[in-house]
Design a protein around this motif. Structure first.
Motif, PDB file in Angstrom:
ATOM      1  N   TYR A  98       0.858  -1.188   0.000  1.00 28.14           N
ATOM      2  CA  TYR A  98       0.000   0.000   0.000  1.00 28.14           C
ATOM      3  C   TYR A  98       0.893   1.236   0.000  1.00 28.14           C
ATOM      4  CZ  TYR A  98      -3.586  -3.319   1.509  1.00 28.14           C
ATOM      5  OH  TYR A  98      -4.430  -4.388   1.611  1.00 28.14           O
ATOM      6  N   VAL A  99       1.364   1.618  -1.176  1.00 28.49           N
ATOM      7  CA  VAL A  99       2.286   2.743  -1.302  1.00 28.49           C
ATOM      8  C   VAL A  99       1.926   3.567  -2.539  1.00 28.49           C
ATOM      9  CG1 VAL A  99       4.204   1.527  -0.193  1.00 28.49           C
ATOM     10  CG2 VAL A  99       3.929   1.360  -2.643  1.00 28.49           C
ATOM     11  N   ASN A 100       2.411   4.783  -2.571  1.00 28.82           N
ATOM     12  CA  ASN A 100       2.202   5.627  -3.743  1.00 28.82           C
ATOM     13  C   ASN A 100       3.519   5.893  -4.463  1.00 28.82           C
ATOM     14  OD1 ASN A 100       3.384   7.371  -1.982  1.00 28.82           O
ATOM     15  ND2 ASN A 100       1.767   8.897  -2.018  1.00 28.82           N
ATOM     16  N   ALA A 101       4.565   5.177  -4.099  1.00 32.24           N
ATOM     17  CA  ALA A 101       5.878   5.260  -4.758  1.00 32.24           C
ATOM     18  C   ALA A 101       6.520   3.892  -4.654  1.00 32.24           C
ATOM     19  CB  ALA A 101       6.741   6.315  -4.073  1.00 32.24           C
ATOM     20  N   GLU A 102       7.488   3.626  -5.510  1.00 32.31           N
ATOM     21  CA  GLU A 102       8.165   2.327  -5.476  1.00 32.31           C
ATOM     22  C   GLU A 102       8.908   2.143  -4.161  1.00 32.31           C
ATOM     23  OE1 GLU A 102      10.383   0.817  -8.771  1.00 32.31           O
ATOM     24  OE2 GLU A 102       9.303   2.123 -10.152  1.00 32.31           O
TER      25      GLU A 102
END
Length: 107
Positions: A98-102
């Motif tokens: 659950y992330v918005n970046a690698e």
């Protein structure tokens, strides 16, 4: 409903919308024990304090989707954590993603 899981970090969780039930668990050699249950309404909050108060499960109990805000001391979406079998207490590794970046590559 989430699986029974840990965060491996201290944190604060607050319910923003909807209603939830939260359950805290204590894993042990003989399985896993539910130590506390309570209903949550908007504005309610609780602390995650490993190792004693870090393993939990939440379940939405309202007709609308519940939304909770998590403030955690690690990058939880990239951290290898655990789910726990409800009957045996056996841990299994997982990364929520659950992330918005690698996620950074391991060193």
């Amino acid at each position: 409903m989430t699986p029974i899981h840990d965060h491996l970090a201290w944190g604060l969780v607050g319910l923003y919308r909807g209603a939830q039930d939260e359950e805290f668990y204590r894993p042990g050699d003989q399985g896993i024990e539910c130590t506390r249950r309570r209903p949550l309404q908007p504005g309610d909050h609780y602390a995650l304090l490993p190792p004693r108060d870090d393993v939990h499960r939440v379940r939405t109990t309202s007709e609308q989707t519940s939304v909770s805000i998590h403030l955690l001391a690690n990058d939880t979406g990239c951290t290898s954590r655990h789910t726990f079998d409800e009957r045996t207490g056996a841990p299994a590794p997982f990364v929520s993603g659950y992330v918005n970046a690698e996620c950074p590559l391991p060193a």
